[in-house]
Design an enzyme around this catalytic site. Structure first.
Site, PDB file in Angstrom:
ATOM      1  N   GLU A   1       0.856  -1.185   0.000  1.00  0.00           N
ATOM      2  CA  GLU A   1       0.000   0.000   0.000  1.00  0.00           C
ATOM      3  C   GLU A   1       0.888   1.230   0.000  1.00  0.00           C
ATOM      4  OE1 GLU A   1      -3.846   2.043   2.204  1.00  0.00           O
ATOM      5  OE2 GLU A   1      -2.912   0.305   3.131  1.00  0.00           O
TER       6      GLU A   1
ATOM      7  N   CYS B   1      -6.567   0.818   2.823  1.00  0.00           N
ATOM      8  CA  CYS B   1      -7.554   1.902   2.879  1.00  0.00           C
ATOM      9  C   CYS B   1      -7.421   2.874   1.724  1.00  0.00           C
ATOM     10  CB  CYS B   1      -7.433   2.640   4.207  1.00  0.00           C
ATOM     11  SG  CYS B   1      -7.846   1.618   5.638  1.00  0.00           S
TER      12      CYS B   1
ATOM     13  N   ASN C   1     -12.009  -3.330   0.490  1.00  0.00           N
ATOM     14  CA  ASN C   1     -10.844  -3.574   1.340  1.00  0.00           C
ATOM     15  C   ASN C   1     -11.253  -4.195   2.674  1.00  0.00           C
ATOM     16  OD1 ASN C   1      -8.224  -3.372   2.558  1.00  0.00           O
ATOM     17  ND2 ASN C   1      -8.908  -1.505   3.547  1.00  0.00           N
ATOM     18  N   GLU C   2     -11.765  -3.384   3.591  1.00  0.00           N
ATOM     19  CA  GLU C   2     -12.210  -3.948   4.876  1.00  0.00           C
ATOM     20  C   GLU C   2     -13.523  -3.305   5.304  1.00  0.00           C
ATOM     21  OE1 GLU C   2      -8.819  -3.384   7.456  1.00  0.00           O
ATOM     22  OE2 GLU C   2      -9.281  -1.277   7.801  1.00  0.00           O
TER      23      GLU C   2
END
Length: 659
Positions: free
Chosen positions: A49, A246, A377-378
């Site tokens: 990331e 994120c 993503n989450e």
């Protein structure tokens, strides 16, 4: 007197008994008669990331910050130390020469009213790392009005303003033209800057001022930083997950990562603010932007270079729920879904397809052989499940063989996690991403986390995990040895459950020494050097010793998940014809282990590799980058059980030849 003698005898007996118990070996049985399951080639991989200046200022080897003047403050990164006679202009109408594209509308107009040496200085990404005798390739675009400027002088300067490398360019055209030159550094400097001066009086426009080391990974022009890619390559990773994290989601949907804006001509990729720019009050980085010079084509190419399966993650129409949580209505999801379908075509499509042709035109006619794609993503809650269903239906309708990664939220337990797992299981989800940033103790206590997972349910991707020495998102977190060996203990549990766990990756991957936002991180770098943390070497040990077939290793018929502070897993490698045993001792004292191998004949030699440090707070640093690194030695196989002494706080990998 007699009673006293008996009392002393009893005490001595108890002490001897206690000593005998402590001195007993832990006997482990390794059953090589049958394979429990195949180890997936993707078992241990990498998660990348763009956080901690990992892309611009890190892996992407560009040395100029704000090279195209497209930051929110267009002169950020540029200093004019001896005059204010310059200006920035937006292109407008026919009065201004045509510049780059709609995504690159700013340029620097330098107006020189005398011939006393106007100066522009670029500070780089916390400086520029240059090495003595190394070559650096400079390029820029210029439009020289009325041919007024006779020469552009480009110099590398050190912290004392001393020139440590120089070249020049003669701008011959009044129209936008490309110019190149090369600088050879005369000394090594971690905090160099680039200084530009001009000969002549008049006006010149500048854009896309760029400086790259000539010595990049695979010697690609304007490519990736060689030492950082080498660390990734040395991991022998099974996959590379990108671009986050994120950063995929964005603080709002408008600043989410959009892969289509990261491909094509680098000059036409739109610069935007990095979402980690203002995320943490403890480390605000107002100069953190994304040039997307490292974009999806380069990620696919990097995956191929290091032998890893590419695993792209795309926005599902939900902004980060820790920020705005902005939602795209379900009836407006089509562009997001189309992005996923187009990405698969970009990666795998024939050169005759629209997106396959773009890939080919960028220099890669052959498909990238994409097998996985991640949706979100989450994210968590019903909104995520509703959107996942839409993506799953569309992707499977057109590309039934693509494996879709879904998410279980940001935590390893709790209401959101339980809901996601329940719903995804109903949907027969193929691969569920789990994230956990927890204490070292949590990792040691959860080595059996997957022992009771449903073998017929979704497979697991442990997509982001790292032991936190203090607490999550805390700037005082350290990459200390306790965190690393606790992760190793947990990883034996991941490997033991290879029936369920198919992919795993530590996070975050990289951090710039002077520009990080989040700790701990697996790899640390500055402008000249890089090193792997103790956590890196734990990951490398597991990844380079993953084997092909899972075997049973037990103590009294039970898996070793922390009994006597010991952890273990065992595999067979049918290619090298070896048994590989991983042993982790998290106790403060050395322990003896006896390995009883069933159903296999061993040769005479093997290797033993050990990662150990006596102090739980030890860590690798720039001063001592190899303080905690694996030590390998030959191991002589004996008849009967193999006897090992495991040092305190150690990770041991034993490879034994089969005959």
């Amino acid at each position: 007197m007699k009673n006293n003698i008996l009392t002393k005898f009893t005490i001595c007996s108890l002490l001897l008994s206690s000593f005998c118990v402590n001195a007993q070996k832990t006997t482990l049985e390794v059953d090589a008669t049958k394979t429990i399951t195949k180890i997936q080639p993707t078992m241990f991989g990498l998660f990348f990331e763009d956080i901690n200046f990992a892309a611009d200022g890190g892996l992407y080897a560009e040395m100029i910050k704000n090279r195209s003047f497209e930051f929110d403050k267009p002169l950020m990164g540029w200093d004019q130390p001896n005059t204010k006679r310059s200006s920035l202009n937006k292109e407008s109408g026919s009065a201004t020469p045509i510049n780059l594209s709609a995504n690159n509308t700013n340029f620097c107009r330098v107006e020189i009213n005398n011939d006393k040496g106007f100066v522009l200085v670029n500070e780089g990404f916390r400086g520029m790392g240059v090495k003595r005798d190394a070559k650096y390739n400079l390029s820029l675009k210029a439009a020289n009005h009325n041919s007024a400027i006779k020469k552009i002088i480009i110099q590398l300067i050190d912290k004392d303003q001393k020139v440590i490398g120089e070249t020049s360019i003669v701008p011959k055209s009044e129209q936008w033209s490309n110019y190149t030159a090369q600088i050879t550094a005369t000394q090594t400097e971690a905090k160099a800057k680039l200084r530009i001066t001009f000969e002549g009086t008049g006006t010149i426009d500048l854009d896309m001022i760029s400086l790259f080391p000539e010595d990049t990974w695979k010697n690609r022009k304007n490519g990736l930083r060689k030492d950082l890619v080498q660390l990734l390559y040395d991991m022998k990773p099974g996959f590379l997950r990108f671009p986050g994290g994120c950063i995929v989601e964005g603080r709002t949907l408008s600043d989410r990562y959009q892969w289509k804006k990261s491909i094509g001509n680098v000059e036409e990729r739109k610069t935007m603010m990095n979402r980690w720019n203002v995320e943490f009050n403890h480390k605000l980085t107002p100069d953190y932007f994304q040039s997307f010079g490292l974009g999806f084509f380069e990620y696919f190419q990097l995956s191929e270079d290091i032998g890893a399966e590419p695993l792209p993650i795309l926005s599902c129409g939900m902004a980060c729920q820790y920020n705005t949580g902005e939602l795209t209505p379900l009836n407006e999801l089509d562009p997001y879904v189309q992005d996923a379908l187009d990405l698969i075509e970009f990666a795998n499509g024939a050169v005759t397809t629209s997106w396959g042709k773009i890939r080919s035109d960028m220099g890669h006619p052959k498909p990238f052989n994409l097998k996985y794609i991640g949706v979100g993503n989450e994210q968590w809650g019903p909104d995520y499940i509703d959107r996942y269903k839409v993506f799953e239906k569309a992707i499977k309708a057109k590309y039934p063989d693509i494996i879709i990664v879904s998410g279980s939220g940001p935590s390893p337990d709790g209401e959101h996690f339980d809901f996601a797992m329940q719903e995804l299981k109903k949907l027969n989800a193929e691969l569920v991403d789990e994230h956990y940033y927890q204490s070292p103790k949590w990792f040691r206590e959860n080595a059996g986390r997957y022992d009771n997972y449903d073998r017929k349910g979704p497979k697991i991707f442990a997509g982001e995990y790292a032991a936190q020495s203090v607490s999550g998102a805390n700037p005082n977190n350290r990459n200390n040895w306790e965190c690393a060996f606790s992760e190793a203990a947990f990883m034996t549990g991941l490997e033991r459950n290879a029936e369920v766990v198919h992919l795993t990756s530590y996070a975050p991957l990289m951090a710039h020494e002077d520009a990080w936002q989040w700790t701990p991180d697996m790899i640390w770098f500055n402008n000249l050097e890089s090193y792997g943390s103790a956590n890196y070497y734990v990951q490398q040990l597991f990844s380079t010793n993953k084997g092909t077939d899972l075997l049973s290793i037990t103590k009294d018929g039970k898996a070793l998940t922390g009994q006597n502070d010991l952890y273990a897993s065992a595999v067979k490698d049918i290619n090298s014809k070896e048994i590989i045993v991983k042993l982790v001792n998290t106790a403060a004292s050395a322990q003896d282990v006896s390995l009883d191998f069933k159903g296999v004949k061993l040769g005479s030699k093997g290797t033993i590799t050990r990662l150990a440090s006596p102090n739980t707070q030890d860590e690798n640093t720039f001063a001592e980058p190899k303080k905690i690194t694996p030590k390998q030695a030959e191991y002589k196989i004996t008849k009967g059980n193999q006897q090992l002494n495991l040092p305190a706080y150690s990770v041991t990998v034993l490879r034994l030849k089969m005959i």
